[in-house]
Design an enzyme around this catalytic site. Structure first.
Site, PDB file in Angstrom:
ATOM      1  CB  ALA A  18      18.669  -0.361 -11.235  1.00 13.37           C
ATOM      2  CB  SER A  41      25.245  12.537  -9.290  1.00 15.54           C
ATOM      3  OG  SER A  41      26.302  13.010  -8.504  1.00 15.54           O
ATOM      4  CB  VAL A  49      28.712  -4.978  -4.770  1.00 15.06           C
ATOM      5  CG1 VAL A  49      30.054  -4.946  -4.090  1.00 15.06           C
ATOM      6  CG2 VAL A  49      27.696  -4.170  -4.007  1.00 15.06           C
ATOM      7  CB  ALA A  52      27.249 -13.602  -8.063  1.00 19.49           C
ATOM      8  CE  LYS A  80      26.012 -17.937  -8.831  1.00 25.04           C
ATOM      9  NZ  LYS A  80      25.225 -16.854  -8.237  1.00 25.04           N
TER      10      LYS A  80
HETATM   11  C1  LIG Z   1      26.925  -6.097  -0.517  1.00 27.40           C
HETATM   12  C2  LIG Z   1      26.105  -6.262  -1.743  1.00 27.40           C
HETATM   13  C3  LIG Z   1      26.388  -7.309  -2.612  1.00 27.40           C
HETATM   14  C4  LIG Z   1      25.585  -7.496  -3.741  1.00 27.40           C
HETATM   15  N1  LIG Z   1      25.830  -8.554  -4.564  1.00 27.40           N
HETATM   16  C5  LIG Z   1      24.989  -8.810  -5.580  1.00 27.40           C
HETATM   17  C6  LIG Z   1      25.179  -9.933  -6.430  1.00 27.40           C
HETATM   18  O1  LIG Z   1      26.122 -10.696  -6.285  1.00 27.40           O
HETATM   19  N2  LIG Z   1      24.284 -10.119  -7.424  1.00 27.40           N
HETATM   20  C7  LIG Z   1      23.222  -9.290  -7.634  1.00 27.40           C
HETATM   21  O2  LIG Z   1      22.413  -9.539  -8.529  1.00 27.40           O
HETATM   22  N3  LIG Z   1      23.068  -8.188  -6.887  1.00 27.40           N
HETATM   23  C8  LIG Z   1      23.904  -7.932  -5.874  1.00 27.40           C
HETATM   24  N4  LIG Z   1      23.734  -6.816  -5.113  1.00 27.40           N
HETATM   25  C9  LIG Z   1      22.707  -5.831  -5.484  1.00 27.40           C
HETATM   26  C10 LIG Z   1      23.200  -4.979  -6.643  1.00 27.40           C
HETATM   27  O3  LIG Z   1      24.435  -4.394  -6.309  1.00 27.40           O
HETATM   28  C11 LIG Z   1      22.193  -3.875  -6.969  1.00 27.40           C
HETATM   29  O4  LIG Z   1      20.923  -4.436  -7.098  1.00 27.40           O
HETATM   30  C12 LIG Z   1      22.534  -3.232  -8.275  1.00 27.40           C
HETATM   31  O5  LIG Z   1      23.855  -2.778  -8.287  1.00 27.40           O
HETATM   32  C13 LIG Z   1      21.586  -2.093  -8.590  1.00 27.40           C
HETATM   33  O6  LIG Z   1      21.876  -0.984  -7.859  1.00 27.40           O
HETATM   34  P1  LIG Z   1      21.112   0.337  -8.262  1.00 27.40           P
HETATM   35  O7  LIG Z   1      21.430   0.659  -9.669  1.00 27.40           O
HETATM   36  O8  LIG Z   1      19.693   0.178  -7.869  1.00 27.40           O
HETATM   37  O9  LIG Z   1      21.716   1.423  -7.264  1.00 27.40           O
HETATM   38  P2  LIG Z   1      23.130   2.177  -7.287  1.00 27.40           P
HETATM   39  O10 LIG Z   1      24.216   1.370  -7.861  1.00 27.40           O
HETATM   40  O11 LIG Z   1      23.314   2.698  -5.885  1.00 27.40           O
HETATM   41  O12 LIG Z   1      22.901   3.406  -8.261  1.00 27.40           O
HETATM   42  C14 LIG Z   1      22.209   4.553  -7.865  1.00 27.40           C
HETATM   43  C15 LIG Z   1      22.362   5.625  -8.917  1.00 27.40           C
HETATM   44  O13 LIG Z   1      21.559   6.738  -8.570  1.00 27.40           O
HETATM   45  C16 LIG Z   1      22.294   7.913  -8.706  1.00 27.40           C
HETATM   46  N5  LIG Z   1      21.772   8.929  -7.770  1.00 27.40           N
HETATM   47  C17 LIG Z   1      21.384   8.756  -6.487  1.00 27.40           C
HETATM   48  N6  LIG Z   1      20.992   9.936  -5.968  1.00 27.40           N
HETATM   49  C18 LIG Z   1      21.126  10.852  -6.945  1.00 27.40           C
HETATM   50  C19 LIG Z   1      20.902  12.267  -7.019  1.00 27.40           C
HETATM   51  N7  LIG Z   1      20.493  12.973  -5.971  1.00 27.40           N
HETATM   52  N8  LIG Z   1      21.179  12.863  -8.183  1.00 27.40           N
HETATM   53  C20 LIG Z   1      21.618  12.192  -9.272  1.00 27.40           C
HETATM   54  N9  LIG Z   1      21.848  10.873  -9.252  1.00 27.40           N
HETATM   55  C21 LIG Z   1      21.618  10.211  -8.103  1.00 27.40           C
HETATM   56  C22 LIG Z   1      23.726   7.496  -8.378  1.00 27.40           C
HETATM   57  O14 LIG Z   1      24.662   8.403  -8.915  1.00 27.40           O
HETATM   58  C23 LIG Z   1      23.780   6.147  -9.070  1.00 27.40           C
HETATM   59  O15 LIG Z   1      24.077   6.326 -10.430  1.00 27.40           O
HETATM   60  C24 LIG Z   1      24.531  -6.592  -4.010  1.00 27.40           C
HETATM   61  C25 LIG Z   1      24.294  -5.513  -3.158  1.00 27.40           C
HETATM   62  C26 LIG Z   1      25.060  -5.352  -2.027  1.00 27.40           C
HETATM   63  C27 LIG Z   1      24.778  -4.196  -1.119  1.00 27.40           C
END
Ligand SMILES: Cc1cc2nc3c(=O)[nH]c(=O)nc-3n(C[C@H](O)[C@H](O)[C@H](O)COP(=O)(O)OP(=O)(O)OC[C@H]3O[C@@H](n4cnc5c(N)ncnc54)[C@H](O)[C@@H]3O)c2cc1C
Length: 501
Positions: A18, A41, A49, A52, A80
């Site tokens: 994201a 961090s 993950v 896909a 895909k």
């Molecule tokens: C089991 C599973 C399977 C999935 N499969 C798919 C799929 O096939 N296709 C798909 O489109 N999506 C999938 N997803 C969803 C996808 O993984 C997420 O939407 C995507 O990775 C985005 O994650 P994110 O960046 O929001 O969060 P995260 O990857 O958790 O990133 C969070 C970030 O915030 C930072 N952070 C948090 N707290 C702090 C703090 N206090 N200080 C500094 N930094 C901080 C962390 O270091 C990290 O960089 C899946 C999710 C799961 C759980």
């Protein structure tokens, strides 16, 4: 707008998919007079993950000016063409949710009406037999869609499987080239203005303050800014979407690299198989209410092929969405905004949509409430639409071999989904809006795949007597079967265009 009202400093909290997707698109779209800082961090890490995707990801990469083959080469990417659902409505059953359309619509009448009439007359072929994406997938073939609009191979679509970590790194390099500053460090405090409650800065563990006019919460499930600091509540959807835990493990390939995802239902959820170029991603998605972690782990390990390449990783998650996605001077994007389990690979898509919606609703420093409200309304509709589509897979099961499936079969579902099922069951009509992610053909694939069929042929078909239906349907099937024989294998395609480096 006076320049003093203009947003000059954006802070993105989080460097998962994201965070870096947001950084890349904002740095590309906001061309000047803007500073973008991304705080992440390494100690906390990312969910890691999200391998896909669905076809609109191509548009996102294209808008960034990314070359498809270069991206696939660097992100261990493969093609895909859809998802193979196995054991979902019943055991030993398979159906395919293809990307793109089924055959062709003619005379402004959806192809499915013709198919349903043909089926009512005794044709046994499942709908997927009229999808070119399925013909490619089942033969492990791939070639780009034809540019000839008359070809049955012009209507299929595709997306990618890739390594989420490599994609984030790829976008990080892209963003840093365009001036995004990365700030390593753990945020220990989020500071707000006393006057209006807007976020003013984040404080890192080393005492450093990072200030901004506008904050994007990409902190993952913890929702550090929107949830924890601004107190926006989480709306839980676990009454309909029971799965709340995943176990992910990587294995080596034992077969050709298939150009589709597999989703294999089992007693308390399902397992995924996501083929990348050099390895297979495998996972179990299940409900902790219905199966313990060790049994789910054993089930996964005993079902996978190939050599295990990584320690199995357990990921707990909550399904639902934030009450608001934009509040004051903060927008949540990614897991901080909500999560719908990965069954239809919609999370990265929701990220992409939120970014583009933020750009079209980009505020000044005052962050007018009416603007945020519009953003929230549109995003809510989008989440609910996807929620309904995912629930359909669980609700429309005929499995009663476990407590989990019995619950799913009998659970109350949102009125909007109930309406869709009833509407389709009567004459095969569907309630689909042009802004919906899942269109006519997506609903059709899953409804008929789950053994829900219209009770009668669409009445309009009584007036469509000129077409020789058996001949037309046979010719569609014949052309698809024969064309695919001449196309390269998916493995050959990858090797020739985008071999992982
Ligand atoms: C089991 C599973 C399977 C999935 N499969 C798919 C799929 O096939 N296709 C798909 O489109 N999506 C999938 N997803 C969803 C996808 O993984 C997420 O939407 C995507 O990775 C985005 O994650 P994110 O960046 O929001 O969060 P995260 O990857 O958790 O990133 C969070 C970030 O915030 C930072 N952070 C948090 N707290 C702090 C703090 N206090 N200080 C500094 N930094 C901080 C962390 O270091 C990290 O960089 C899946 C999710 C799961 C759980």
């Amino acid at each position: 707008m006076s320049t003093k009202d203009q947003i000059n400093n954006i802070v993105i909290v989080g460097g998962g998919s994201a965070g870096w997707m947001t950084a890349a698109m904002l740095s590309k779209q906001l061309e000047s007079n803007i500073n973008i800082t991304l705080v992440e961090s390494d100690n906390i890490g990312t969910v890691g993950v999200g391998e896909a995707t669905i076809p609109p990801i191509k548009t996102f990469n294209r808008l960034l000016g990314i070359d498809e083959n270069d991206f696939l080469k660097h992100c261990n990417g493969s093609i895909k063409l859809g998802i193979s659902f196995e054991n979902w409505p019943e055991k030993n059953h398979q159906y395919f949710h293809p990307f793109g359309r089924f055959a062709v619509d003619f005379d402004y009448i959806p192809f499915s009406y013709f198919w349903n009439k043909h089926r009512a007359a005794g044709d046994q072929k499942p709908l997927q037999e009229y999808a070119s994406a399925w013909h490619l997938a089942k033969n492990n073939k791939f070639s780009l869609p034809s540019n000839d609009k008359k070809s049955l191979f012009s209507g299929f679509d595709y997306a990618y499987h890739f390594d989420a970590g490599l994609y984030a790194n790829y976008l990080r390099r892209y963003s840093e080239k365009l001036g995004v500053k990365r700030q390593e460090g753990k945020i220990t405090q989020v500071n707000t203005h006393a006057k209006n409650g807007f976020i003013s800065s984040v404080t890192l563990a080393n005492g450093k303050n990072v200030t901004g006019d506008f904050f994007i919460d990409c902190s993952g499930g913890s929702a550090l800014l929107l949830g924890k600091t601004l107190g926006v509540k989480f709306i839980d959807w676990s009454n309909n979407l029971l799965c709340n835990r995943a176990i992910a493990v990587q294995t080596s390939h034992v077969k050709p690299i298939s150009p589709y995802t597999r989703s294999i239902a089992n007693t308390s959820g399902w397992q995924w198989r996501i083929p990348l170029q050099t390895r297979m991603g495998n996972g179990s998605v299940h409900s902790s209410e219905f199966i313990d972690e060790q049994t789910a782990m054993d089930d996964l390990i005993s079902a996978i092929d190939g050599e295990v390449l990584s320690e199995p990783r357990v990921i707990n998650f909550n399904v639902g969405r934030r009450e608001k996605f934009w509040h004051k001077n903060c927008v949540a994007i990614g897991l901080s905004a909500g999560f719908l389990e990965p069954l239809e690979s919609t999370s990265l898509h929701l990220i992409q949509r939120a970014i583009m919606r933020l750009i079209s609703h980009f505020p000044n420093k005052h962050c007018d409430e009416i603007n945020a409200k519009q953003f929230n309304n549109l995003t809510t509709v989008e989440y609910e639409h996807i929620r309904d589509f995912i629930i359909l897979h669980y609700k429309a099961t005929q499995r009663d071999d476990s407590e989990f499936w019995r619950y799913c079969q009998h659970m109350a579902i949102p009125d909007s989904l109930q309406h869709q099922i009833e509407l389709f069951s009567s004459h095969g009509h569907l309630n689909v809006d042009s802004s919906d992610l899942f269109k006519q053909d997506n609903w059709l694939a899953v409804l008929t795949g789950q053994n829900i069929f219209p009770e009668s042929v669409a009445p309009i078909m009584a007036y469509k007597q000129k077409i020789n239906l058996p001949k037309t349907m046979d010719s569609f099937h014949y052309v698809m079967t024969e064309t695919v024989k001449k196309l390269p294998s998916h493995d050959e395609y990858l090797k020739q265009h985008c071999l992982f480096q």
